[in-house]
Motif scaffolding. Structure first.
Motif, mmCIF file in Angstrom:
data_model
loop_
_atom_site.group_PDB
_atom_site.id
_atom_site.type_symbol
_atom_site.label_atom_id
_atom_site.label_comp_id
_atom_site.label_asym_id
_atom_site.label_seq_id
_atom_site.Cartn_x
_atom_site.Cartn_y
_atom_site.Cartn_z
ATOM 1 N N ILE A 383 0.866 -1.193 0.000
ATOM 2 C CA ILE A 383 0.000 0.000 0.000
ATOM 3 C C ILE A 383 0.898 1.238 0.000
ATOM 4 O O ILE A 383 1.845 1.342 0.789
ATOM 5 C CB ILE A 383 -0.919 0.009 1.231
ATOM 6 C CG1 ILE A 383 -1.857 -1.206 1.202
ATOM 7 C CG2 ILE A 383 -1.750 1.290 1.288
ATOM 8 C CD1 ILE A 383 -2.498 -1.520 2.516
ATOM 9 N N TYR A 385 1.566 5.089 0.688
ATOM 10 C CA TYR A 385 1.112 6.220 1.510
ATOM 11 C C TYR A 385 1.973 7.439 1.168
ATOM 12 O O TYR A 385 3.199 7.374 1.209
ATOM 13 C CB TYR A 385 1.227 5.880 2.989
ATOM 14 C CG TYR A 385 0.938 7.052 3.917
ATOM 15 C CD1 TYR A 385 -0.247 7.774 3.810
ATOM 16 C CD2 TYR A 385 1.851 7.426 4.900
ATOM 17 C CE1 TYR A 385 -0.513 8.841 4.655
ATOM 18 C CE2 TYR A 385 1.595 8.482 5.762
ATOM 19 C CZ TYR A 385 0.412 9.190 5.630
ATOM 20 O OH TYR A 385 0.149 10.248 6.462
ATOM 21 N N ILE A 393 0.116 8.739 -6.220
ATOM 22 C CA ILE A 393 -0.079 7.286 -6.227
ATOM 23 C C ILE A 393 -0.267 6.841 -7.669
ATOM 24 O O ILE A 393 -1.160 7.341 -8.362
ATOM 25 C CB ILE A 393 -1.309 6.893 -5.393
ATOM 26 C CG1 ILE A 393 -1.107 7.352 -3.945
ATOM 27 C CG2 ILE A 393 -1.559 5.398 -5.447
ATOM 28 C CD1 ILE A 393 -2.358 7.324 -3.107
ATOM 29 N N GLU A 397 -2.679 1.401 -8.379
ATOM 30 C CA GLU A 397 -2.070 1.015 -7.106
ATOM 31 C C GLU A 397 -3.007 1.355 -5.945
ATOM 32 O O GLU A 397 -3.774 2.307 -6.000
ATOM 33 C CB GLU A 397 -0.739 1.768 -6.910
ATOM 34 C CG GLU A 397 0.318 1.466 -7.955
ATOM 35 C CD GLU A 397 1.013 0.141 -7.710
ATOM 36 O OE1 GLU A 397 0.766 -0.471 -6.652
ATOM 37 O OE2 GLU A 397 1.810 -0.282 -8.570
ATOM 38 N N LYS A 398 -2.934 0.554 -4.891
ATOM 39 C CA LYS A 398 -3.689 0.850 -3.679
ATOM 40 C C LYS A 398 -2.905 1.867 -2.855
ATOM 41 O O LYS A 398 -1.687 1.737 -2.703
ATOM 42 C CB LYS A 398 -3.911 -0.418 -2.850
ATOM 43 C CG LYS A 398 -4.917 -1.378 -3.445
ATOM 44 C CD LYS A 398 -5.433 -2.381 -2.413
ATOM 45 C CE LYS A 398 -4.318 -3.198 -1.821
ATOM 46 N NZ LYS A 398 -4.840 -4.288 -0.934
ATOM 47 N N GLY A 399 -3.608 2.839 -2.317
ATOM 48 C CA GLY A 399 -2.917 3.800 -1.489
ATOM 49 C C GLY A 399 -3.793 4.960 -1.082
ATOM 50 O O GLY A 399 -4.955 5.058 -1.474
ATOM 51 N N PHE A 400 -3.218 5.846 -0.279
ATOM 52 C CA PHE A 400 -3.931 7.036 0.189
ATOM 53 C C PHE A 400 -2.914 8.095 0.587
ATOM 54 O O PHE A 400 -1.706 7.832 0.620
ATOM 55 C CB PHE A 400 -4.864 6.688 1.352
ATOM 56 C CG PHE A 400 -4.173 6.147 2.576
ATOM 57 C CD1 PHE A 400 -3.934 6.950 3.689
ATOM 58 C CD2 PHE A 400 -3.754 4.817 2.631
ATOM 59 C CE1 PHE A 400 -3.310 6.448 4.817
ATOM 60 C CE2 PHE A 400 -3.128 4.303 3.765
ATOM 61 C CZ PHE A 400 -2.906 5.122 4.864
ATOM 62 N N TRP A 452 -4.895 2.235 7.366
ATOM 63 C CA TRP A 452 -5.472 1.830 6.082
ATOM 64 C C TRP A 452 -6.918 1.367 6.247
ATOM 65 O O TRP A 452 -7.776 1.665 5.422
ATOM 66 C CB TRP A 452 -4.617 0.739 5.454
ATOM 67 C CG TRP A 452 -5.167 0.089 4.211
ATOM 68 C CD1 TRP A 452 -5.323 -1.246 4.008
ATOM 69 C CD2 TRP A 452 -5.611 0.728 3.011
ATOM 70 N NE1 TRP A 452 -5.845 -1.484 2.750
ATOM 71 C CE2 TRP A 452 -6.026 -0.280 2.121
ATOM 72 C CE3 TRP A 452 -5.693 2.057 2.602
ATOM 73 C CZ2 TRP A 452 -6.524 -0.026 0.852
ATOM 74 C CZ3 TRP A 452 -6.192 2.338 1.327
ATOM 75 C CH2 TRP A 452 -6.610 1.318 0.469
ATOM 76 N N LYS A 453 -7.203 0.669 7.343
ATOM 77 C CA LYS A 453 -8.573 0.226 7.609
ATOM 78 C C LYS A 453 -9.488 1.441 7.823
ATOM 79 O O LYS A 453 -10.621 1.476 7.313
ATOM 80 C CB LYS A 453 -8.596 -0.689 8.833
ATOM 81 C CG LYS A 453 -9.967 -1.278 9.168
ATOM 82 C CD LYS A 453 -10.509 -2.150 8.059
ATOM 83 C CE LYS A 453 -9.753 -3.432 7.852
ATOM 84 N NZ LYS A 453 -9.879 -4.428 8.895
ATOM 85 N N GLN A 456 -10.276 2.981 4.457
ATOM 86 C CA GLN A 456 -11.252 2.193 3.700
ATOM 87 C C GLN A 456 -12.679 2.496 4.161
ATOM 88 O O GLN A 456 -13.596 2.637 3.341
ATOM 89 C CB GLN A 456 -10.962 0.695 3.871
ATOM 90 C CG GLN A 456 -9.690 0.215 3.194
ATOM 91 C CD GLN A 456 -9.477 -1.267 3.439
ATOM 92 O OE1 GLN A 456 -10.206 -2.105 2.905
ATOM 93 N NE2 GLN A 456 -8.500 -1.612 4.258
ATOM 94 N N ARG A 459 -13.884 5.830 2.899
ATOM 95 C CA ARG A 459 -14.292 5.815 1.491
ATOM 96 C C ARG A 459 -15.681 5.195 1.300
ATOM 97 O O ARG A 459 -16.447 5.652 0.447
ATOM 98 C CB ARG A 459 -13.240 5.072 0.663
ATOM 99 C CG ARG A 459 -11.923 5.833 0.569
ATOM 100 C CD ARG A 459 -10.847 5.047 -0.165
ATOM 101 N NE ARG A 459 -9.620 5.825 -0.279
ATOM 102 C CZ ARG A 459 -8.485 5.358 -0.798
ATOM 103 N NH1 ARG A 459 -8.425 4.111 -1.257
ATOM 104 N NH2 ARG A 459 -7.412 6.129 -0.870
ATOM 105 N N ASP A 505 -8.392 -6.129 3.817
ATOM 106 C CA ASP A 505 -9.344 -5.246 3.157
ATOM 107 C C ASP A 505 -10.753 -5.540 3.659
ATOM 108 O O ASP A 505 -11.040 -6.630 4.169
ATOM 109 C CB ASP A 505 -9.282 -5.438 1.642
ATOM 110 C CG ASP A 505 -7.983 -4.923 1.050
ATOM 111 O OD1 ASP A 505 -7.279 -4.161 1.740
ATOM 112 O OD2 ASP A 505 -7.671 -5.291 -0.106
#
Length: 557
Positions: A383, A385, A393, A397-400, A452-453, A456, A459, A505
């Motif tokens: 992930i 960041y 990002i 790709e997964k990220g924030f 990350w949780k 999620q 969102r 996830d």
């Protein structure tokens, strides 16, 4: 001279707006009535033309005056500056008088209906502007200028003024989102004779502790009274900033900081603020004050502020609400003369003054080693960041980023105040990385998986609220838009603590549960808010800590 001034104002309005003002609803009225309504409407259009810096044609389209206008004669949303202008205008044929209390009361009631999206209380002209109005109301950054303009020369009486002051007090209970301007005949005449005609802005400025540079170009610098700066804004905005890169940005976190300093520590304002830079076609010191450097009066011709529009605008806003405090403040200023300067010099001054040495609060977060630790932890899980400006990002790709991380951590706190702060001014949470509130949000106890949780869940809540916004309108849509941080806070509270510690996830079942919670909490918030604060502007409810605490207590109990 008032009768002469009135005739000159009337003549200017007729020349400027002839054929532009819609009078179709007055076709069967007398010529006297048609002239009166033309002057009333063109006065509103003229005021908008000056304040919003728009053409007479565009200003004329802002008119909604007519039957069932709910006391509002003109509306205009400036998307660039995020300002909604709301006007009431009155033309007095005899040059005397002011605006009556009942007229102002109708105007304030109409404004409350506007910000609460009660569209059914307005006429078709108003409803033709629904898209602009909804865009303004759905943007938490929108600020409102309520403007009362009339051609009489009598100052506004205490009772109608109190009505307007009460409206400001009610609307600005958590942050200053509404400001007020009142223009009478003297103000209108001054604008027409000096501003709208294209004449340059000439100022006599009192500088304290002044100095000068002679080579290579003439300039003077020193301190100026903040009260005097506020007066420039009132008389000459927005023309004063015609050469600036941007006008006054009302929702800026930096500007809120300027205003807070002026209200709380005005004597320190000179030390904290970068000041103002203005260009002039010429500068000359007047004999008054002698040769000493303690005080000097300077004649500055064709003044244009090229850096410091935010400072000037913030001073003017602070002066409206706290004139006694602002009187105590002084501002660093420099006036640069363009006499004998190269042709491109003015442009270079403007460009470099607005691009050099600017650091946002967010930049200091890059100095926090915990941010890099969180980034590395997440990298091990695949992930990305990002917490530094300019980082992005890659697609797919997964990220924030830091913004989502800050919102999530703020809304996860037990105290509602964090959810209201992140709704109002997220940059305040990054102000000092060595102490709370920043250290409460980001410290050694924060781990990447947990963060990350949280993101999620954020969102899922945002996506669900976006769906609801598309399905609803009016006040319900405003709640779905502006209560998002409080809803997230309640969702976090409702979920079991072990939910956040599992490194994975979200599953489809978990997403469904979060969506259901979001809908339920939205319904509860709407119900409790309508009972507790039936006339409050929804966007401001969720910036107010006390109000949000009351809502949460009602829901949880």
């Amino acid at each position: 001279m008032s009768e002469i001034h009135l005739r000159q104002i009337k003549s200017y309005l007729q020349k400027t707006f002839n054929g532009l003002i819609d009078l179709s609803d007055y076709q069967n009225k007398s010529e006297t009535d048609r002239e009166l309504i033309f002057l009333t409407r063109s006065l509103a259009a003229f005021t908008l033309m000056v304040l919003a810096d728009i053409s007479p044609q565009e200003a004329s389209k802002s008119i909604i005056d007519g039957g069932q206008d709910n006391g509002i004669d003109s509306l205009y949303f400036d998307r660039r500056e995020k300002i909604m202008y709301v006007l009431q205008s009155k033309w007095k044929q005899d040059s005397k008088g002011s605006v009556k209390t009942d007229e102002v009361m109708k105007f304030t009631r109409g404004f409350k209906d506007l910000v609460n999206a009660r569209y059914d209380r307005f006429n078709s002209k108003f409803n033709n502007k629904t898209l602009d109005i909804e865009e303004a109301l759905n943007d938490a950054g929108t600020r409102f200028e309520i403007i009362l303009v009339y051609s009489g020369q009598t100052p506004l009486a205490d009772e109608p003024k109190r009505e307007l002051d009460d409206l400001l007090g009610e609307m600005n209970d958590s942050s200053d989102i509404v400001s007020m301007r009142v223009y009478n005949q003297a103000n209108i005449y001054n604008i027409i004779s000096q501003g709208a005609s294209g004449n340059p802005i000439n100022l006599d400025v009192c500088l304290f502790e002044w100095g000068q540079t002679k080579e290579p170009y003439q300039s003077y610098y020193g301190q100026v009274s903040a009260r005097e700066v506020a007066d420039w804004w009132t008389k000459h905005s927005p023309k004063l900033f015609s050469s600036n890169i941007r006008l006054f940005v009302k929702d800026s976190e930096v500007n809120e900081g300027i205003i807070n300093t002026l209200k709380k520590e005005p004597e320190k304002f000179w030390y904290y603020n970068n000041g103002i830079t203005a260009l002039c076609s010429s500068i000359g010191k007047k004999p008054l004050g002698g040769s000493g450097r303690d005080t000097g009066i300077f004649e500055c011709k064709d003044v244009k502020v090229v850096n410091g529009a935010q400072t000037v605008g913030s001073i003017a806003r602070a002066y409206q609400n706290s004139p006694e405090q602002v009187e105590k403040a002084r501002v660093l200023i420099r006036f640069i003369s363009l006499e004998n300067c190269p042709e491109e010099f003015a442009t270079e001054i403007t460009r470099f003054n607005n691009t050099q040495n600017r650091i946002d609060r967010r930049e200091f977060v890059a100095l926090d080693p915990d941010q890099e630790r969180i980034k590395n932890e997440l990298h091990l899980e695949g992930i990305i960041y990002t917490y530094k400006s300019g980082e992005s990002i890659p697609d797919g790709e997964k990220g924030f980023d830091l913004n989502e991380a800050t919102i999530s951590r703020a809304c996860k706190q037990n105290e509602v105040s964090f959810a209201t702060r992140v709704k109002d001014k997220i940059g305040v949470l990054w102000e000092d990385i060595e102490k709370p509130p920043y250290k409460t949000l980001f410290n050694r106890s924060v781990n990447g998986s947990n963060l990350w949780k949280l993101v999620q869940i954020l969102r899922v809540v945002e996506n669900k609220l976006s769906e609801v916004q598309k399905q609803r309108d009016g006040r319900e849509k405003l709640f779905a838009t502006h209560s998002n941080r409080l809803i997230l806070h309640l969702v976090y509270k409702a979920l079991p603590e072990n939910f956040f510690s599992i490194s994975s996830d979200l599953t489809p079942v978990q997403i469904d549960d979060i969506q259901s919670m979001t809908s339920e909490f939205l319904g509860s918030i709407m119900s409790e808010s309508s009972n507790l604060f039936p006339t409050s502007y929804p966007a401001n409810i969720f910036r107010n800590v006390t109000k949000c605490q009351e809502i949460v207590e009602k829901i949880l109990n």
